[in-house]
Design a protein around this motif. Sequence first.
Motif, short mmCIF file in Angstrom:
data_model
loop_
_atom_site.label_atom_id
_atom_site.label_comp_id
_atom_site.label_asym_id
_atom_site.label_seq_id
_atom_site.Cartn_x
_atom_site.Cartn_y
_atom_site.Cartn_z
N LEU A 261 55.56 34.13 38.97
CA LEU A 261 54.17 34.58 39.12
C LEU A 261 53.36 33.95 38.00
CD1 LEU A 261 52.99 38.20 39.89
CD2 LEU A 261 51.71 36.67 38.40
N LEU A 262 52.36 33.17 38.35
CA LEU A 262 51.49 32.50 37.40
C LEU A 262 50.11 33.14 37.46
CD1 LEU A 262 52.40 28.93 38.65
CD2 LEU A 262 53.30 29.96 36.56
N MET A 275 43.11 32.52 38.07
CA MET A 275 43.92 32.18 39.23
C MET A 275 45.28 32.85 39.13
SD MET A 275 45.72 28.53 40.17
CE MET A 275 46.99 28.85 38.92
N SER A 276 45.77 33.34 40.26
CA SER A 276 47.17 33.75 40.36
C SER A 276 47.81 33.02 41.54
CB SER A 276 47.31 35.26 40.58
OG SER A 276 46.88 35.98 39.44
N ARG A 277 49.00 32.50 41.29
CA ARG A 277 49.82 31.88 42.32
C ARG A 277 51.27 32.29 42.07
NH1 ARG A 277 45.50 31.14 44.07
NH2 ARG A 277 44.58 29.27 45.03
N THR A 278 52.06 32.32 43.10
CA THR A 278 53.48 32.64 42.97
C THR A 278 54.28 31.55 43.67
OG1 THR A 278 52.91 35.00 43.01
CG2 THR A 278 55.23 34.42 43.29
N GLU A 399 45.52 35.02 43.82
CA GLU A 399 44.17 35.32 43.33
C GLU A 399 43.29 34.08 43.37
OE1 GLU A 399 42.18 37.17 39.25
OE2 GLU A 399 44.15 36.20 39.19
N ASP A 400 42.07 34.28 43.91
CA ASP A 400 41.04 33.25 43.90
C ASP A 400 39.76 33.85 43.32
OD1 ASP A 400 42.54 31.19 45.01
OD2 ASP A 400 41.99 31.69 47.07
#
Length: 430
Positions: A261-262, A275-278, A399-400
């Motif tokens: 999870l970033l 930003m969130s990306r996984t 997340e955007d």
Amino acid sequence: MKYHPIDKSLFIQNRKNFAAQMKPNSLAVFNSNDIYPISGDSTMPFAQHRDIFYLSGVDQEESILVLFPDCPNPKHRELLFLKETNEHIAIWEGEKLTKEAAFNTSGIKTVYWLKDMEKIMFEMMTQCDTVYINTNEHYRANVETETREDRFTKWLKDRYPAHSVAKSNPILQRLRSVKDPLELDLMQQACNITEKGFRRILNFVKPGVWEYNIEAEFMHEFLNNRSKGFAYTPIIASGNNANVLHYVENNQECKAGDLILLDVGAEYANYASDMSRTIPVSGKFTKRQREVYDAVNRVKNDASKLLVPGTLWGEYHVEVGKLMTSELLGLGLLDKADVQNENPDWPAYKKYFMHGTSHHIGLDTHDYGILTEPMQANMVFTVEPAIYIPEEGFGIRLEDDLVIQENGEPFNLMRNIPIEAEEIEEIMNA
């Protein structure tokens, strides 16, 4: 500063907007932040107070902005006090703003050195009835350190006790929450830098890398694109670390089969991205990981459509809760009995998604904005649903950053950052 010069028309307009909300015959004061000591002669990197930056573009310490729209002396209707620069300071500390440079940055013609502040302030205070002080009233604020602004406010109220006092924060909460087109351009640049960092790490991640290696790759890309770095402390959370909401140690090895999870974002010109990306360490999601990932992505897409003018933040979160509840039922994480017997104050879905979905973003990652007032066009919100499953060893957050439009769905500042599972797998395996 690393960033390109900002058109001073932004700050001129911001001051006009603020002055229009001031009481007759009133004066407002805004201070820069301190440079905070660590120990010995070491200091933390300087970070400017967002309010004085928003109103002037001045991005250095020991600066004061004064607005006095009704001042009988036209020269004193807006002015700056700055740390006096000289050749010695330029050699030892680096170049500071000259009076000419301050005008080019801010559009403010009247600039004095700080040594003249008390004398000139006395003249202006004898001419005004009300003084606006700048207090931190953000709904998340928890300030234990006395700031330069706090010290100045104490001095001002002690020196001029007969003046009426007003608060600048309610004005700024409303003004800063609605972004000027120039601000949206700066936020887009921050998001574009974040995209470059994310694409860089998609080609870097593999089993055996460490979370801090990934953090370093982001920082490399951010600095190379005129950013100071992260807009907030980055979260690089592999495996079960993702189930710690504010995990920031970033010191564990990324293992095959795990997800990472970033939650990272570059700043640019003091404006934040978030930003969130996984992503899968091995470059491919398992069947279960993909099921949960797609569920989170659907909630994000559906929640985004709710961000329109007139929406109330509290009601929005109730609707997002319904979307998440439906997905959790489909994943088998909740059953109908869980929902029927839920506590209305802590719905069943909160077991797996316990934080809010959206917050204002701008000069601060959690930016100014009054949450009890309806959303407006050109406000910028994050959308960040998540599902955390400690018993399965992973958590997923997406997340955007979205700009509310006058008509239709919001505009996604992160539209070019890969988010679909297929695209992430394709890039990681290219």
